[in-house]
Design a protein around this motif. Sequence first.
Motif, short mmCIF file in Angstrom:
data_model
loop_
_atom_site.label_atom_id
_atom_site.label_comp_id
_atom_site.label_asym_id
_atom_site.label_seq_id
_atom_site.Cartn_x
_atom_site.Cartn_y
_atom_site.Cartn_z
N THR A 192 61.53 19.39 -37.19
CA THR A 192 62.87 18.92 -36.80
C THR A 192 63.11 19.02 -35.30
O THR A 192 64.22 18.75 -34.85
CB THR A 192 63.96 19.71 -37.55
N GLY A 193 62.11 19.45 -34.53
CA GLY A 193 62.24 19.41 -33.08
C GLY A 193 62.81 20.66 -32.45
O GLY A 193 63.40 20.60 -31.37
N LYS A 194 62.59 21.81 -33.10
CA LYS A 194 63.13 23.06 -32.53
C LYS A 194 62.41 23.43 -31.23
O LYS A 194 63.06 23.80 -30.24
CB LYS A 194 62.98 24.19 -33.56
N SER A 195 61.09 23.32 -31.22
CA SER A 195 60.34 23.62 -29.99
C SER A 195 60.63 22.58 -28.91
O SER A 195 60.67 22.90 -27.72
CB SER A 195 58.83 23.69 -30.28
N VAL A 196 60.84 21.33 -29.32
CA VAL A 196 61.22 20.28 -28.37
C VAL A 196 62.55 20.64 -27.72
O VAL A 196 62.75 20.43 -26.51
CB VAL A 196 61.30 18.91 -29.07
N PHE A 197 63.45 21.20 -28.50
CA PHE A 197 64.76 21.60 -27.97
C PHE A 197 64.60 22.67 -26.90
O PHE A 197 65.23 22.60 -25.83
CB PHE A 197 65.64 22.10 -29.12
N LEU A 198 63.73 23.67 -27.15
CA LEU A 198 63.48 24.70 -26.14
C LEU A 198 62.91 24.09 -24.87
O LEU A 198 63.29 24.47 -23.76
CB LEU A 198 62.53 25.75 -26.68
N LYS A 199 61.96 23.16 -25.02
CA LYS A 199 61.35 22.54 -23.85
C LYS A 199 62.36 21.73 -23.05
O LYS A 199 62.27 21.65 -21.82
CB LYS A 199 60.19 21.65 -24.28
N ALA A 200 63.34 21.14 -23.75
CA ALA A 200 64.39 20.40 -23.04
C ALA A 200 65.28 21.38 -22.26
O ALA A 200 65.70 21.08 -21.13
CB ALA A 200 65.22 19.60 -24.03
N LEU A 201 65.55 22.54 -22.85
CA LEU A 201 66.43 23.51 -22.18
C LEU A 201 65.84 24.01 -20.88
O LEU A 201 66.58 24.34 -19.95
CB LEU A 201 66.69 24.71 -23.10
N ILE A 202 64.52 24.09 -20.81
CA ILE A 202 63.88 24.63 -19.60
C ILE A 202 63.40 23.51 -18.67
O ILE A 202 62.81 23.76 -17.62
CB ILE A 202 62.73 25.57 -19.97
N GLY A 203 63.69 22.27 -19.05
CA GLY A 203 63.36 21.14 -18.18
C GLY A 203 61.94 20.64 -18.27
O GLY A 203 61.51 19.83 -17.44
N LEU A 204 61.17 21.09 -19.28
CA LEU A 204 59.81 20.58 -19.45
C LEU A 204 59.81 19.19 -20.05
O LEU A 204 58.86 18.43 -19.87
CB LEU A 204 59.00 21.53 -20.34
N LEU A 205 60.86 18.86 -20.79
CA LEU A 205 61.04 17.52 -21.35
C LEU A 205 62.43 17.02 -20.96
O LEU A 205 63.40 17.77 -21.04
CB LEU A 205 60.92 17.54 -22.88
N LYS A 206 62.51 15.78 -20.53
CA LYS A 206 63.79 15.19 -20.17
C LYS A 206 64.41 14.51 -21.39
O LYS A 206 63.75 13.71 -22.06
CB LYS A 206 63.60 14.14 -19.06
N ASP B 2 66.78 11.84 -23.49
CA ASP B 2 67.13 10.44 -23.26
C ASP B 2 68.56 10.32 -22.73
O ASP B 2 68.83 9.55 -21.82
CB ASP B 2 67.00 9.63 -24.55
N THR B 3 69.45 11.08 -23.36
CA THR B 3 70.85 11.10 -22.92
C THR B 3 71.38 12.52 -23.09
O THR B 3 70.79 13.35 -23.77
CB THR B 3 71.73 10.14 -23.75
N GLY B 4 72.52 12.79 -22.46
CA GLY B 4 73.17 14.08 -22.61
C GLY B 4 72.96 14.99 -21.41
O GLY B 4 72.25 14.65 -20.46
N SER B 5 73.57 16.17 -21.48
CA SER B 5 73.51 17.11 -20.37
C SER B 5 73.21 18.53 -20.86
O SER B 5 73.52 18.89 -22.00
CB SER B 5 74.83 17.11 -19.60
N ILE B 6 72.59 19.31 -19.98
CA ILE B 6 72.32 20.73 -20.22
C ILE B 6 72.78 21.44 -18.96
O ILE B 6 72.09 21.42 -17.93
CB ILE B 6 70.83 20.99 -20.47
N SER C 18 69.46 16.09 -15.28
CA SER C 18 69.52 15.03 -14.26
C SER C 18 69.36 15.55 -12.84
O SER C 18 69.43 14.77 -11.89
CB SER C 18 70.86 14.28 -14.37
N CYS C 19 69.14 16.85 -12.67
CA CYS C 19 69.08 17.42 -11.32
C CYS C 19 67.74 17.12 -10.65
O CYS C 19 66.79 16.66 -11.28
CB CYS C 19 69.32 18.93 -11.36
N SER C 20 67.65 17.43 -9.37
CA SER C 20 66.42 17.23 -8.61
C SER C 20 65.38 18.27 -9.01
O SER C 20 65.70 19.31 -9.60
CB SER C 20 66.71 17.35 -7.12
N GLU C 21 64.13 18.01 -8.67
CA GLU C 21 63.05 18.96 -8.96
C GLU C 21 63.29 20.29 -8.24
O GLU C 21 62.98 21.36 -8.77
CB GLU C 21 61.70 18.37 -8.55
N LYS C 22 63.85 20.21 -7.04
CA LYS C 22 64.13 21.43 -6.28
C LYS C 22 65.15 22.30 -7.00
O LYS C 22 64.98 23.52 -7.14
CB LYS C 22 64.64 21.06 -4.88
#
Length: 316
Positions: free
Chosen positions: A41-55, A57-61, A70-74
Amino acid sequence: MGVEIKVDGLTKSFGKQVIWRDVSLTVPAGEICVMLGPSGTGKSVFLKALIGLLKPDTGSIVIEGTDIASCSEKDLYEIRKLFGVLFQDGAMFGSMNLYDNVAFPLREHTRKSESDIRDIVMEKMDLVGLVGAEDKLPGEISGGMRKRAGLARALVLDPEIVLFDEPDSGLDPVRTAFLNQLIVDLNAQIDATFLIVTHDINTARTVPDNIGLLYHKHLAMFGPREMLLSSEEPVVRQFLNAQRVGPIGMSEEKDANELAAEAGQELPPLPPIPMQLEPSNGIPRRSQRPPGEWCRDHGVTPPPGSFQADAAIATR
């Protein structure tokens, strides 16, 4: 002190395959949260999104006022300094002993002297009960010790957010119980924000302040532990109580024939809500709520036998 994570309208897909859509929740600062869900169901994908390893498609963290979706790499690099991560298998470097594995983030991301590094590493290894094992290689120790070494490394930069990706994976029930107690004790000591992905129902029922459930490409529910453990929502009730009757099947979702065959079946009563695990020293954590408080505040009658010392045993 931990920091809040505010997720709003998060959607992620790989090609045409939607993993989850429109996920919104707030992980409160300093609290322990568990994220559950059937396999895939994408639980590990969710963690990776929280830490910015995966972007997504829409939404904000949003963390500390920065939207890491959506922030810069810096800016992302700076926000990541708030995180510590315990990976499923510990993710140890096999050619390094435990001391060097734990010291690695300090050597990579700080300019501390080796003397200071040693003090910090030994402090964290003491926290997880590994003093005396610092010269061992990852291949020379048990899976439980590797998990604890991975946790020491996750803590070495004093993170304000700690992510746990299935910390109980591969561990027997006894080691899982010790790890759960360690997680609670650590939260009491460092007051960081903890988010745990797990399949272990006993962990979900006894450790967190809040529980979330991902199911069928969406967030079915997220909220205080007592809210979910007393819920009559079919998918929440079925998953948290490990029942066969309900919408979840072997392939995540049951087909119409399976659901029709279950029509009219009487559901077993909800099991008692167990006491939440307390720190070893008996002093409640800052975010820990009195037993039954949520139920009383919301006019919910908990299942008979709830909040008794033997309730956790009764649900195993």
